[in-house]
Design a protein around this motif. Structure first.
Motif, PDB file in Angstrom:
ATOM      1  N   GLU A 151       0.821  -1.205   0.000  1.00 12.53           N
ATOM      2  CA  GLU A 151       0.000   0.000   0.000  1.00 12.53           C
ATOM      3  C   GLU A 151       0.861   1.263   0.000  1.00 12.53           C
ATOM      4  OE1 GLU A 151      -4.145  -0.905   2.189  1.00 12.53           O
ATOM      5  OE2 GLU A 151      -2.445  -0.707   3.540  1.00 12.53           O
ATOM      6  N   ASN A 152       0.190   2.390  -0.325  1.00 10.65           N
ATOM      7  CA  ASN A 152       0.799   3.720  -0.255  1.00 10.65           C
ATOM      8  C   ASN A 152       2.036   3.860  -1.139  1.00 10.65           C
ATOM      9  OD1 ASN A 152      -1.130   4.289   1.800  1.00 10.65           O
ATOM     10  ND2 ASN A 152       0.241   3.411   3.333  1.00 10.65           N
ATOM     11  N   GLY A 153       2.054   3.122  -2.259  1.00 11.69           N
ATOM     12  CA  GLY A 153       3.181   3.223  -3.178  1.00 11.69           C
ATOM     13  C   GLY A 153       4.476   2.659  -2.642  1.00 11.69           C
ATOM     14  N   LYS A 154       4.405   1.773  -1.659  1.00 10.58           N
ATOM     15  CA  LYS A 154       5.607   1.278  -0.995  1.00 10.58           C
ATOM     16  C   LYS A 154       6.247   0.127  -1.777  1.00 10.58           C
ATOM     17  CE  LYS A 154       5.798   3.388   3.187  1.00 10.58           C
ATOM     18  NZ  LYS A 154       4.546   4.104   3.204  1.00 10.58           N
ATOM     19  N   ILE A 155       7.563   0.219  -1.937  1.00  5.88           N
ATOM     20  CA  ILE A 155       8.402  -0.906  -2.338  1.00  5.88           C
ATOM     21  C   ILE A 155       9.542  -0.979  -1.332  1.00  5.88           C
ATOM     22  CG2 ILE A 155       9.946  -1.883  -4.066  1.00  5.88           C
ATOM     23  CD1 ILE A 155       8.296  -0.574  -6.219  1.00  5.88           C
ATOM     24  N   TRP A 156       9.668  -2.127  -0.687  1.00  5.54           N
ATOM     25  CA  TRP A 156      10.774  -2.372   0.233  1.00  5.54           C
ATOM     26  C   TRP A 156      11.804  -3.263  -0.461  1.00  5.54           C
ATOM     27  CZ3 TRP A 156       5.638  -2.669   1.642  1.00  5.54           C
ATOM     28  CH2 TRP A 156       5.194  -1.856   2.694  1.00  5.54           C
ATOM     29  N   LYS A 157      13.070  -3.025  -0.178  1.00  5.99           N
ATOM     30  CA  LYS A 157      14.131  -3.840  -0.767  1.00  5.99           C
ATOM     31  C   LYS A 157      15.104  -4.295   0.315  1.00  5.99           C
ATOM     32  CE  LYS A 157      17.824  -3.859  -4.259  1.00  5.99           C
ATOM     33  NZ  LYS A 157      18.553  -3.071  -5.280  1.00  5.99           N
ATOM     34  N   THR A 158      15.564  -5.534   0.183  1.00  5.78           N
ATOM     35  CA  THR A 158      16.610  -6.051   1.059  1.00  5.78           C
ATOM     36  C   THR A 158      17.794  -6.503   0.228  1.00  5.78           C
ATOM     37  OG1 THR A 158      17.166  -7.660   2.791  1.00  5.78           O
ATOM     38  CG2 THR A 158      15.693  -8.410   1.040  1.00  5.78           C
ATOM     39  N   THR A 159      18.983  -6.333   0.759  1.00  6.69           N
ATOM     40  CA  THR A 159      20.191  -6.864   0.129  1.00  6.69           C
ATOM     41  C   THR A 159      21.021  -7.664   1.125  1.00  6.69           C
ATOM     42  OG1 THR A 159      21.388  -4.799   0.585  1.00  6.69           O
ATOM     43  CG2 THR A 159      20.336  -5.009  -1.586  1.00  6.69           C
ATOM     44  N   ASP A 160      20.445  -7.949   2.285  1.00  2.26           N
ATOM     45  CA  ASP A 160      21.177  -8.705   3.301  1.00  2.26           C
ATOM     46  C   ASP A 160      20.389  -9.919   3.783  1.00  2.26           C
ATOM     47  OD1 ASP A 160      19.184  -7.504   4.747  1.00  2.26           O
ATOM     48  OD2 ASP A 160      20.491  -6.707   6.312  1.00  2.26           O
ATOM     49  N   GLY A 161      19.628 -10.513   2.864  1.00  2.00           N
ATOM     50  CA  GLY A 161      18.901 -11.719   3.225  1.00  2.00           C
ATOM     51  C   GLY A 161      17.667 -11.482   4.057  1.00  2.00           C
ATOM     52  N   GLY A 162      17.064 -10.299   3.942  1.00  2.00           N
ATOM     53  CA  GLY A 162      15.820 -10.028   4.646  1.00  2.00           C
ATOM     54  C   GLY A 162      15.968  -9.518   6.051  1.00  2.00           C
ATOM     55  N   ASN A 163      17.183  -9.299   6.514  1.00  2.00           N
ATOM     56  CA  ASN A 163      17.373  -8.811   7.877  1.00  2.00           C
ATOM     57  C   ASN A 163      16.999  -7.339   8.009  1.00  2.00           C
ATOM     58  OD1 ASN A 163      18.403 -11.297   8.938  1.00  2.00           O
ATOM     59  ND2 ASN A 163      20.301 -10.886   7.838  1.00  2.00           N
ATOM     60  N   THR A 164      17.241  -6.563   6.951  1.00  2.00           N
ATOM     61  CA  THR A 164      16.816  -5.163   6.926  1.00  2.00           C
ATOM     62  C   THR A 164      16.124  -4.887   5.597  1.00  2.00           C
ATOM     63  OG1 THR A 164      18.981  -4.471   6.063  1.00  2.00           O
ATOM     64  CG2 THR A 164      18.652  -4.357   8.445  1.00  2.00           C
ATOM     65  N   TRP A 165      15.106  -4.023   5.644  1.00  4.01           N
ATOM     66  CA  TRP A 165      14.335  -3.650   4.456  1.00  4.01           C
ATOM     67  C   TRP A 165      14.291  -2.134   4.366  1.00  4.01           C
ATOM     68  CZ3 TRP A 165      12.358  -7.271   1.045  1.00  4.01           C
ATOM     69  CH2 TRP A 165      12.427  -8.604   1.470  1.00  4.01           C
ATOM     70  N   VAL A 166      14.607  -1.616   3.189  1.00  2.00           N
ATOM     71  CA  VAL A 166      14.683  -0.169   2.967  1.00  2.00           C
ATOM     72  C   VAL A 166      13.597   0.238   1.983  1.00  2.00           C
ATOM     73  CG1 VAL A 166      16.125   1.725   2.148  1.00  2.00           C
ATOM     74  CG2 VAL A 166      17.155  -0.168   3.420  1.00  2.00           C
ATOM     75  N   ILE A 167      12.873   1.307   2.303  1.00  2.00           N
ATOM     76  CA  ILE A 167      11.809   1.809   1.436  1.00  2.00           C
ATOM     77  C   ILE A 167      12.422   2.503   0.225  1.00  2.00           C
ATOM     78  CG2 ILE A 167       9.846   3.380   1.279  1.00  2.00           C
ATOM     79  CD1 ILE A 167       9.386   2.936   4.260  1.00  2.00           C
ATOM     80  N   GLN A 168      11.949   2.142  -0.964  1.00  2.00           N
ATOM     81  CA  GLN A 168      12.434   2.716  -2.212  1.00  2.00           C
ATOM     82  C   GLN A 168      11.636   3.962  -2.595  1.00  2.00           C
ATOM     83  OE1 GLN A 168      15.048   0.528  -4.254  1.00  2.00           O
ATOM     84  NE2 GLN A 168      15.164   0.555  -2.032  1.00  2.00           N
ATOM     85  N   ILE A 169      12.236   4.789  -3.440  1.00  2.00           N
ATOM     86  CA  ILE A 169      11.546   5.969  -3.969  1.00  2.00           C
ATOM     87  C   ILE A 169      10.776   5.552  -5.217  1.00  2.00           C
ATOM     88  CG2 ILE A 169      11.833   8.270  -4.945  1.00  2.00           C
ATOM     89  CD1 ILE A 169      14.406   8.510  -3.312  1.00  2.00           C
ATOM     90  N   THR A 170       9.436   5.643  -5.175  1.00  2.00           N
ATOM     91  CA  THR A 170       8.611   5.227  -6.310  1.00  2.00           C
ATOM     92  C   THR A 170       7.850   6.379  -6.952  1.00  2.00           C
ATOM     93  OG1 THR A 170       6.709   4.749  -4.875  1.00  2.00           O
ATOM     94  CG2 THR A 170       8.289   2.957  -5.266  1.00  2.00           C
ATOM     95  N   ASN A 171       7.750   7.511  -6.263  1.00  2.00           N
ATOM     96  CA  ASN A 171       7.018   8.677  -6.779  1.00  2.00           C
ATOM     97  C   ASN A 171       5.552   8.363  -7.059  1.00  2.00           C
ATOM     98  OD1 ASN A 171       9.322  10.395  -6.738  1.00  2.00           O
ATOM     99  ND2 ASN A 171      10.022   9.483  -8.653  1.00  2.00           N
ATOM    100  N   THR A 172       4.963   7.485  -6.276  1.00  2.00           N
ATOM    101  CA  THR A 172       3.537   7.199  -6.376  1.00  2.00           C
ATOM    102  C   THR A 172       3.030   6.805  -5.000  1.00  2.00           C
ATOM    103  OG1 THR A 172       1.833   5.891  -7.497  1.00  2.00           O
ATOM    104  CG2 THR A 172       3.879   4.765  -6.955  1.00  2.00           C
ATOM    105  N   ASP A 173       1.725   6.972  -4.779  1.00  2.00           N
ATOM    106  CA  ASP A 173       1.137   6.568  -3.502  1.00  2.00           C
ATOM    107  C   ASP A 173      -0.020   5.599  -3.695  1.00  2.00           C
ATOM    108  OD1 ASP A 173      -0.719   8.254  -4.598  1.00  2.00           O
ATOM    109  OD2 ASP A 173      -0.807   9.648  -2.911  1.00  2.00           O
ATOM    110  N   VAL A 174      -0.143   5.004  -4.894  1.00  2.00           N
ATOM    111  CA  VAL A 174      -1.220   4.051  -5.141  1.00  2.00           C
ATOM    112  C   VAL A 174      -0.856   2.696  -4.537  1.00  2.00           C
ATOM    113  CG1 VAL A 174      -1.832   5.231  -7.275  1.00  2.00           C
ATOM    114  CG2 VAL A 174      -0.300   3.253  -7.364  1.00  2.00           C
ATOM    115  N   ILE A 175      -1.824   1.807  -4.466  1.00  2.00           N
ATOM    116  CA  ILE A 175      -1.573   0.448  -3.997  1.00  2.00           C
ATOM    117  C   ILE A 175      -0.775  -0.307  -5.055  1.00  2.00           C
ATOM    118  CG2 ILE A 175      -2.641  -1.752  -3.383  1.00  2.00           C
ATOM    119  CD1 ILE A 175      -4.991  -0.197  -2.264  1.00  2.00           C
ATOM    120  N   LEU A 176       0.350  -0.872  -4.661  1.00  2.00           N
ATOM    121  CA  LEU A 176       1.170  -1.713  -5.537  1.00  2.00           C
ATOM    122  C   LEU A 176       0.954  -3.156  -5.108  1.00  2.00           C
ATOM    123  CD1 LEU A 176       4.444   0.434  -5.529  1.00  2.00           C
ATOM    124  CD2 LEU A 176       2.596   0.460  -7.210  1.00  2.00           C
TER     125      LEU A 176
END
Length: 463
Positions: free
Chosen positions: A314-339
């Motif tokens: 929701e809210n245009g959120k994309i989370w990304k991990t590069t350490d096997g899921g231990n930390t997740w960082v919100i990406q910049i998507t420039n949208t607030d719709v449901i993904l």
């Protein structure tokens, strides 16, 4: 603007002449030579900061304008799947089925029904299956990329035509309904695999199999309860058991199995609105929890490998991990719709994310090169992530052979501030977390030495 210098004793006078003025404007600065060195250093520092900020905030996700042959626009979609970076299928809320051959820019109508399409599965550019529901439940499928579509009747009723479709190849597949079906002829016929009218099947929304025998499904009922479940089979669906604790999982919206032991799932607790990742390293016997930052329900998950993955919601959120899921960082998507849907094309290094209001996002993936045995074919140092960071970041690198490895961090003055690796290591894919607690904001350099290989990269600590 031109600079002219004249020296007087140990002082330097700088004459800055502006040739664009009607008459030369003269400014005189008087400072020590040592001050001039410091000024040059500060200029370089500011330049690098500006360069990095511009580079780091460049748009990572590109929004593709979706144009439909019918001229329609849609508030939301129900399912989507890309087979290649150019070829994919999409169904909106009105019961149409569209296909693109140019990476999502134009969509041509292929099927129109009075009911709704759900759960598109594009195995390749020719073989596609789609669940279809209305007063009855069907599976429609094609073996020629959509030039001709066939259909198979599953059963009557409205219930659960959104259950998962899983295909192991072009002929063998599973379909989760109120009971479990299987096919061995590409969907022309479906037979009962497990006749138990089980909540495992009725509430299943997602599933993933690592091979024909072993797989996981998950789901829940967000209206009746605040918890979901994960179930596991080791015999191709003939029998199922709760994976981990039966009543402690969130409503599961995504599952991705890396191998027979490493499994990821994502979901949410609807009453609290909390998004959470479940990670198992023992095939689902036990699960660790990682809570997602920010608000919004997560709705889909795809893992590239054991380290890198994405979640959309929701809210245009994309989370990304590069350490096997231990930390997740919100990406910049420039949208607030449901993904709500991710299509990951690992072989082509492209990822798509579908959302409401005709939203389609695309990002290119920087993939590591692996040999036939799964090991790297070269040495490589990757850019740290996140970057900028505060105060922790992850550094990934790959080693081609066994040997002594050194990974150190330096400040702008060239002083060593951290020694992350200083030991013998085997070939493979490695990562180290650096905690910069106690250090000031600024640019830092990290240097990898392995045999004759050396590489240096820059990162920004921004408090």
């Amino acid at each position: 603007m031109t600079n002219n210098y004249s020296q007087c004793s140990n002082r330097i006078y700088e004459f800055i002449t502006n040739p664009q003025a009607d008459k030369n404007a003269l400014r005189v600065f008087c400072y020590d030579k040592r001050d001039k060195i410091v000024m040059k250093f500060l200029r370089v520092f500011l330049f690098l900061m500006l360069f990095f900020c511009g580079e780091l905030h460049a748009q990572q996700w590109v929004q593709i304008p979706m144009s439909f042959s019918t001229g329609d626009t849609f508030l939301f979609g129900l399912s989507a799947s890309f087979a290649t970076k150019n070829i994919g299928w999409f169904t909106p809320q009105n019961g149409d089925l569209y296909k693109t051959t140019d990476g999502g820019y134009t969509w041509n109508l292929q099927l129109r029904k009075s009911g709704f399409f759900f759960n598109i599965l594009a195995l390749d550019s020719l073989h596609v299956w789609v669940r279809y529901g209305g007063y009855n439940k069907w599976v429609v499928f094609t073996t020629d990329g959509g030039a001709y579509w066939d259909s198979t009747f599953i059963g009557p009723g409205f219930s659960h035509y959104y259950g998962p479709l899983v295909f192991f190849n072009t002929t063998e597949g599973l379909l989760f309904d109120s009971i479990l079906f299987h096919t061995s002829n590409g969907g022309n016929n479906w037979y009962v695999k497990n006749s138990a009218d089980s909540l495992f099947f009725r509430r299943a929304g997602v599933g993933d199999f690592i091979n024909r025998q072993k797989g996981w499904i998950g789901g829940g009922n967000p209206i009746a309860t605040d918890v979901g479940y994960i179930a596991k089979t080791d015999d191709s669906g003939k029998s199922w058991a709760y994976s981990g604790y039966p009543t402690g999982h969130p409503i599961i919206t995504g599952i991705d199995a890396i191998d027979t032991l490493l499994v990821y799932a994502v979901g949410f607790f609807p009453f609290s609105g909390t998004g959470v990742v479940r990670k198992s390293e023992d095939g689902g016997l036990t699960w660790n929890s990682i809570f997602l930052p920010g608000s919004g329900w997560p709705l889909d998950m795809k893992m590239l490998d054991s380290l890198t993955g994405w979640i959309c919601g929701e809210n245009g959120k994309i989370w990304k991990t590069t350490d096997g899921g231990n930390t997740w960082v919100i990406q910049i998507t420039n949208t607030d719709v449901i993904l709500w849907k991710i299509s990951l094309l690992q072989d082509e290094n492209v990822i798509y994310v579908f959302g409401d209001e005709n939203t389609l996002l695309r990002s290119d993936i920087v993939a590591s090169v692996r040999g036939n045995d799964g090991y790297p074919v070269s040495y490589r140092l990757y850019q740290n992530y996140p970057n900028p960071f505060n105060p922790m970041t992850i550094i990934h690198y790959q080693l081609y052979g066994h040997g002594f490895v050194s990974l150190k961090v330096y400040n702008m003055l060239g002083q060593e501030v951290a020694k992350l690796v200083n030991e013998m290591q085997d070939a493979g894919y490695k990562s180290k977390v650096w905690d910069a607690k106690g250090l000031p904001s600024g640019i830092y350099f990290y240097r990898l030495q392995a045999g004759s290989f050396t590489d240096i990269k820059k990162m920004v600590l921004m408090r």
